[in-house]
Design a protein around this motif. Structure first.
Motif, PDB file in Angstrom:
ATOM      1  N   GLU A   5       0.859  -1.187   0.000  1.00  0.00           N
ATOM      2  CA  GLU A   5       0.000   0.000   0.000  1.00  0.00           C
ATOM      3  C   GLU A   5       0.884   1.220   0.000  1.00  0.00           C
ATOM      4  N   PRO A   6       0.602   2.220  -0.728  1.00  0.00           N
ATOM      5  CA  PRO A   6      -0.451   2.369  -1.713  1.00  0.00           C
ATOM      6  C   PRO A   6      -0.066   1.673  -3.021  1.00  0.00           C
ATOM      7  N   ALA A   7      -1.068   1.162  -3.705  1.00  0.00           N
ATOM      8  CA  ALA A   7      -0.828   0.451  -4.952  1.00  0.00           C
ATOM      9  C   ALA A   7      -0.738   1.462  -6.099  1.00  0.00           C
ATOM     10  N   THR A   8       0.462   1.970  -6.316  1.00  0.00           N
ATOM     11  CA  THR A   8       0.669   2.975  -7.366  1.00  0.00           C
ATOM     12  C   THR A   8       1.617   2.413  -8.415  1.00  0.00           C
ATOM     13  N   GLU A  59       4.331   3.792  -9.370  1.00  0.00           N
ATOM     14  CA  GLU A  59       5.717   3.958  -8.889  1.00  0.00           C
ATOM     15  C   GLU A  59       6.112   2.796  -7.984  1.00  0.00           C
ATOM     16  N   LYS A  60       5.188   2.377  -7.118  1.00  0.00           N
ATOM     17  CA  LYS A  60       5.471   1.257  -6.218  1.00  0.00           C
ATOM     18  C   LYS A  60       5.674  -0.028  -7.024  1.00  0.00           C
ATOM     19  N   CYS A  61       4.848  -0.236  -8.048  1.00  0.00           N
ATOM     20  CA  CYS A  61       5.001  -1.423  -8.904  1.00  0.00           C
ATOM     21  C   CYS A  61       6.337  -1.391  -9.637  1.00  0.00           C
ATOM     22  N   LEU A  62       6.721  -0.223 -10.116  1.00  0.00           N
ATOM     23  CA  LEU A  62       8.011  -0.093 -10.799  1.00  0.00           C
ATOM     24  C   LEU A  62       9.160  -0.387  -9.843  1.00  0.00           C
ATOM     25  N   LEU A  63       9.066   0.121  -8.615  1.00  0.00           N
ATOM     26  CA  LEU A  63      10.100  -0.141  -7.609  1.00  0.00           C
ATOM     27  C   LEU A  63      10.203  -1.632  -7.308  1.00  0.00           C
ATOM     28  N   LEU A  64       9.055  -2.293  -7.121  1.00  0.00           N
ATOM     29  CA  LEU A  64       9.069  -3.729  -6.823  1.00  0.00           C
ATOM     30  C   LEU A  64       9.625  -4.542  -7.987  1.00  0.00           C
ATOM     31  N   SER A  65       9.273  -4.155  -9.217  1.00  0.00           N
ATOM     32  CA  SER A  65       9.799  -4.906 -10.360  1.00  0.00           C
ATOM     33  C   SER A  65      11.306  -4.731 -10.489  1.00  0.00           C
ATOM     34  N   LYS A  66      11.797  -3.533 -10.205  1.00  0.00           N
ATOM     35  CA  LYS A  66      13.250  -3.322 -10.235  1.00  0.00           C
ATOM     36  C   LYS A  66      13.936  -4.132  -9.142  1.00  0.00           C
TER      37      LYS A  66
END
Length: 124
Positions: free
Chosen positions: A40-43, A45-52
């Motif tokens: 949380e929050p599901a943004t 930017e957060k998805c990009l950070l997790l994928s990196k």
């Protein structure tokens, strides 16, 4: 043949009805059980950070996996060298078969990557 086709079709319809009726409950239950994994929050930017993070974590694990591969190969060579063909037990045969399968899959994956991730040729 036609009766088997109609039987298969009726089974497929039955399975899709069951999936439609029970699928929503299953997904809700799965999300509830695993909500501690949700970021949380599901943004974006957060998805990009997790994928990196996932990419670089996988990249960092390559040397360990490379060393484990060669260690496993050396163990297999020693086992093969020290045992007679009639002394080989089922566990050693399974290990050798799995190792061969692993090599085959690695070669196949290399071919797919080399072709630009297109699935053509003999392995389809």
């Amino acid at each position: 043949m036609a009766s088997k086709l109609s039987w298969l079709q009726s089974r497929a319809v039955e399975a899709s009805r069951l999936a439609y009726k029970e699928g929503g409950k299953y997904v809700k239950q799965l999300v509830e059980q695993n909500k501690h994994h949700v970021q949380e929050p599901a943004t974006a930017e957060k998805c990009l950070l997790l994928s990196k993070q996932l990419f670089y974590t996988r990249l960092a694990s390559i040397p360990r996996r490379y060393e484990a591969f060669w260690k496993e190969l050396d163990q297999l060579k020693q086992t093969w060298k020290n045992s007679q063909p009639n002394e080989m037990n089922a566990e050693d045969a399974k290990t050798a078969a799995l190792f061969g399968l692993e090599l085959l899959v690695c070669c196949w994956a290399g071919k797919v990557v080399g072709r630009g991730f297109t699935f053509t040729g003999y392995y389809v």
